[in-house]
Design a protein around this motif. Structure first.
Motif, PDB file in Angstrom:
ATOM      1  N   THR A 121       0.850  -1.178   0.000  1.00  0.00           N
ATOM      2  CA  THR A 121       0.000   0.000   0.000  1.00  0.00           C
ATOM      3  C   THR A 121       0.887   1.229   0.000  1.00  0.00           C
ATOM      4  N   VAL A 122       0.638   2.116  -0.921  1.00  0.00           N
ATOM      5  CA  VAL A 122       1.373   3.366  -0.985  1.00  0.00           C
ATOM      6  C   VAL A 122       0.418   4.478  -0.587  1.00  0.00           C
ATOM      7  N   ILE A 123       0.755   5.166   0.490  1.00  0.00           N
ATOM      8  CA  ILE A 123      -0.072   6.277   0.941  1.00  0.00           C
ATOM      9  C   ILE A 123       0.281   7.493   0.100  1.00  0.00           C
ATOM     10  N   VAL A 124      -0.735   8.078  -0.516  1.00  0.00           N
ATOM     11  CA  VAL A 124      -0.524   9.230  -1.385  1.00  0.00           C
ATOM     12  C   VAL A 124      -0.732  10.490  -0.563  1.00  0.00           C
ATOM     13  N   GLY A 125       0.241  11.368  -0.574  1.00  0.00           N
ATOM     14  CA  GLY A 125       0.111  12.646   0.136  1.00  0.00           C
ATOM     15  C   GLY A 125      -0.572  13.669  -0.753  1.00  0.00           C
ATOM     16  N   ASN A 126      -0.222  14.903  -0.586  1.00  0.00           N
ATOM     17  CA  ASN A 126      -0.793  15.943  -1.425  1.00  0.00           C
ATOM     18  C   ASN A 126      -0.284  15.869  -2.852  1.00  0.00           C
ATOM     19  N   ASN A 127       0.880  15.249  -3.052  1.00  0.00           N
ATOM     20  CA  ASN A 127       1.475  15.130  -4.373  1.00  0.00           C
ATOM     21  C   ASN A 127       1.235  13.725  -4.907  1.00  0.00           C
ATOM     22  N   VAL A 128       0.348  13.587  -5.869  1.00  0.00           N
ATOM     23  CA  VAL A 128       0.007  12.275  -6.427  1.00  0.00           C
ATOM     24  C   VAL A 128       1.181  11.689  -7.198  1.00  0.00           C
ATOM     25  N   MET A 129       1.931  12.533  -7.897  1.00  0.00           N
ATOM     26  CA  MET A 129       3.064  12.034  -8.681  1.00  0.00           C
ATOM     27  C   MET A 129       4.145  11.440  -7.792  1.00  0.00           C
ATOM     28  N   ALA A 130       4.320  11.971  -6.597  1.00  0.00           N
ATOM     29  CA  ALA A 130       5.300  11.407  -5.671  1.00  0.00           C
ATOM     30  C   ALA A 130       4.885   9.999  -5.252  1.00  0.00           C
ATOM     31  N   GLY A 131       3.592   9.792  -5.013  1.00  0.00           N
ATOM     32  CA  GLY A 131       3.094   8.456  -4.687  1.00  0.00           C
ATOM     33  C   GLY A 131       3.273   7.498  -5.847  1.00  0.00           C
ATOM     34  N   TYR A 132       3.038   8.012  -7.060  1.00  0.00           N
ATOM     35  CA  TYR A 132       3.217   7.187  -8.258  1.00  0.00           C
ATOM     36  C   TYR A 132       4.685   6.784  -8.421  1.00  0.00           C
ATOM     37  N   ARG A 133       5.602   7.743  -8.201  1.00  0.00           N
ATOM     38  CA  ARG A 133       7.034   7.425  -8.283  1.00  0.00           C
ATOM     39  C   ARG A 133       7.433   6.414  -7.224  1.00  0.00           C
ATOM     40  N   LYS A 134       6.855   6.529  -6.030  1.00  0.00           N
ATOM     41  CA  LYS A 134       7.167   5.587  -4.951  1.00  0.00           C
ATOM     42  C   LYS A 134       6.704   4.181  -5.331  1.00  0.00           C
ATOM     43  N   LEU A 135       5.520   4.086  -5.940  1.00  0.00           N
ATOM     44  CA  LEU A 135       4.996   2.795  -6.382  1.00  0.00           C
ATOM     45  C   LEU A 135       5.903   2.177  -7.439  1.00  0.00           C
ATOM     46  N   TRP A 136       6.336   2.988  -8.432  1.00  0.00           N
ATOM     47  CA  TRP A 136       7.216   2.474  -9.478  1.00  0.00           C
ATOM     48  C   TRP A 136       8.560   2.052  -8.902  1.00  0.00           C
ATOM     49  N   THR A 137       9.045   2.769  -7.874  1.00  0.00           N
ATOM     50  CA  THR A 137      10.295   2.383  -7.220  1.00  0.00           C
ATOM     51  C   THR A 137      10.158   1.012  -6.580  1.00  0.00           C
ATOM     52  N   ILE A 138       9.030   0.780  -5.917  1.00  0.00           N
ATOM     53  CA  ILE A 138       8.791  -0.526  -5.289  1.00  0.00           C
ATOM     54  C   ILE A 138       8.727  -1.618  -6.350  1.00  0.00           C
ATOM     55  N   LEU A 139       7.990  -1.361  -7.431  1.00  0.00           N
ATOM     56  CA  LEU A 139       7.850  -2.373  -8.487  1.00  0.00           C
ATOM     57  C   LEU A 139       9.190  -2.688  -9.135  1.00  0.00           C
ATOM     58  N   ASN A 140      10.020  -1.668  -9.364  1.00  0.00           N
ATOM     59  CA  ASN A 140      11.318  -1.903  -9.992  1.00  0.00           C
ATOM     60  C   ASN A 140      12.290  -2.592  -9.050  1.00  0.00           C
ATOM     61  N   SER A 141      12.281  -2.225  -7.766  1.00  0.00           N
ATOM     62  CA  SER A 141      13.231  -2.832  -6.833  1.00  0.00           C
ATOM     63  C   SER A 141      12.897  -4.295  -6.584  1.00  0.00           C
ATOM     64  N   ASN A 142      11.620  -4.653  -6.634  1.00  0.00           N
ATOM     65  CA  ASN A 142      11.222  -6.055  -6.450  1.00  0.00           C
ATOM     66  C   ASN A 142      11.181  -6.828  -7.761  1.00  0.00           C
ATOM     67  N   LYS A 143      11.511  -6.179  -8.857  1.00  0.00           N
ATOM     68  CA  LYS A 143      11.555  -6.798 -10.190  1.00  0.00           C
ATOM     69  C   LYS A 143      10.219  -7.436 -10.574  1.00  0.00           C
ATOM     70  N   ILE A 144       9.148  -6.765 -10.224  1.00  0.00           N
ATOM     71  CA  ILE A 144       7.816  -7.294 -10.518  1.00  0.00           C
ATOM     72  C   ILE A 144       7.485  -7.140 -11.990  1.00  0.00           C
ATOM     73  N   ARG A 145       7.879  -6.019 -12.578  1.00  0.00           N
ATOM     74  CA  ARG A 145       7.572  -5.803 -14.000  1.00  0.00           C
ATOM     75  C   ARG A 145       8.264  -6.846 -14.869  1.00  0.00           C
ATOM     76  N   GLN A 146       9.539  -7.159 -14.557  1.00  0.00           N
ATOM     77  CA  GLN A 146      10.259  -8.160 -15.339  1.00  0.00           C
ATOM     78  C   GLN A 146       9.621  -9.539 -15.165  1.00  0.00           C
ATOM     79  N   GLU A 147       9.164  -9.830 -13.939  1.00  0.00           N
ATOM     80  CA  GLU A 147       8.546 -11.125 -13.690  1.00  0.00           C
ATOM     81  C   GLU A 147       7.228 -11.263 -14.446  1.00  0.00           C
ATOM     82  N   VAL A 148       6.449 -10.197 -14.485  1.00  0.00           N
ATOM     83  CA  VAL A 148       5.182 -10.236 -15.220  1.00  0.00           C
ATOM     84  C   VAL A 148       5.446 -10.456 -16.707  1.00  0.00           C
ATOM     85  N   ARG A 149       6.442  -9.730 -17.242  1.00  0.00           N
ATOM     86  CA  ARG A 149       6.787  -9.894 -18.651  1.00  0.00           C
ATOM     87  C   ARG A 149       7.276 -11.319 -18.930  1.00  0.00           C
ATOM     88  N   ARG A 150       8.064 -11.853 -18.002  1.00  0.00           N
ATOM     89  CA  ARG A 150       8.620 -13.190 -18.182  1.00  0.00           C
ATOM     90  C   ARG A 150       7.538 -14.254 -18.111  1.00  0.00           C
TER      91      ARG A 150
END
Length: 120
Positions: A51-80
């Protein structure tokens, strides 16, 4: 379409609201930054996960989500996992990834050594 489906049985006079999987979660706005929550143990619901808590800046929450997805290599796993990978090809790929990591580490160590020698 409404997010909640109304269900009325012919045996009951009242209508009950049943949540559907298409219901969107509300965007939570907070002024302070909170830690990212891990999923609860044994939670197998459709909303289980990070769960990513979004503050007043939605783009910051979006960047945090993408950071989590990239660090856990979820996008590569889905593609694979989009197509079936035969077991012998999976073994070859894993061996190749291990060798690439070893090679990159050795190159990184050599570069650090050269930079140290150059600094002297």
């Amino acid at each position: 379409l409404r997010p909640l489906a109304l269900l009325r049985s012919k045996h009951t006079k009242s209508s009950e609201q049943i949540p559907t999987p298409f219901k969107r979660a509300p965007i939570v706005m907070h002024s302070r930054v909170q830690q990212i929550a891990a999923p609860k143990e044994g939670d197998k619901s459709t909303t289980a996960g990070r769960t990513v808590i979004v503050g007043n800046n939605v783009m910051a929450g979006y960047r945090k989500l993408w950071t989590i997805l990239n660090s856990n290599k979820i996008r590569q796993e889905v593609r694979r996992n989009r197509y079936y990978e035969k077991p012998f090809l999976k073994r070859q790929r894993i061996k190749m990834e291990i060798e690439q990591k070893k090679f990159k580490d050795s190159v990184r160590k050599k570069v650090q050594l050269v930079l140290q020698m150059k600094a002297r």
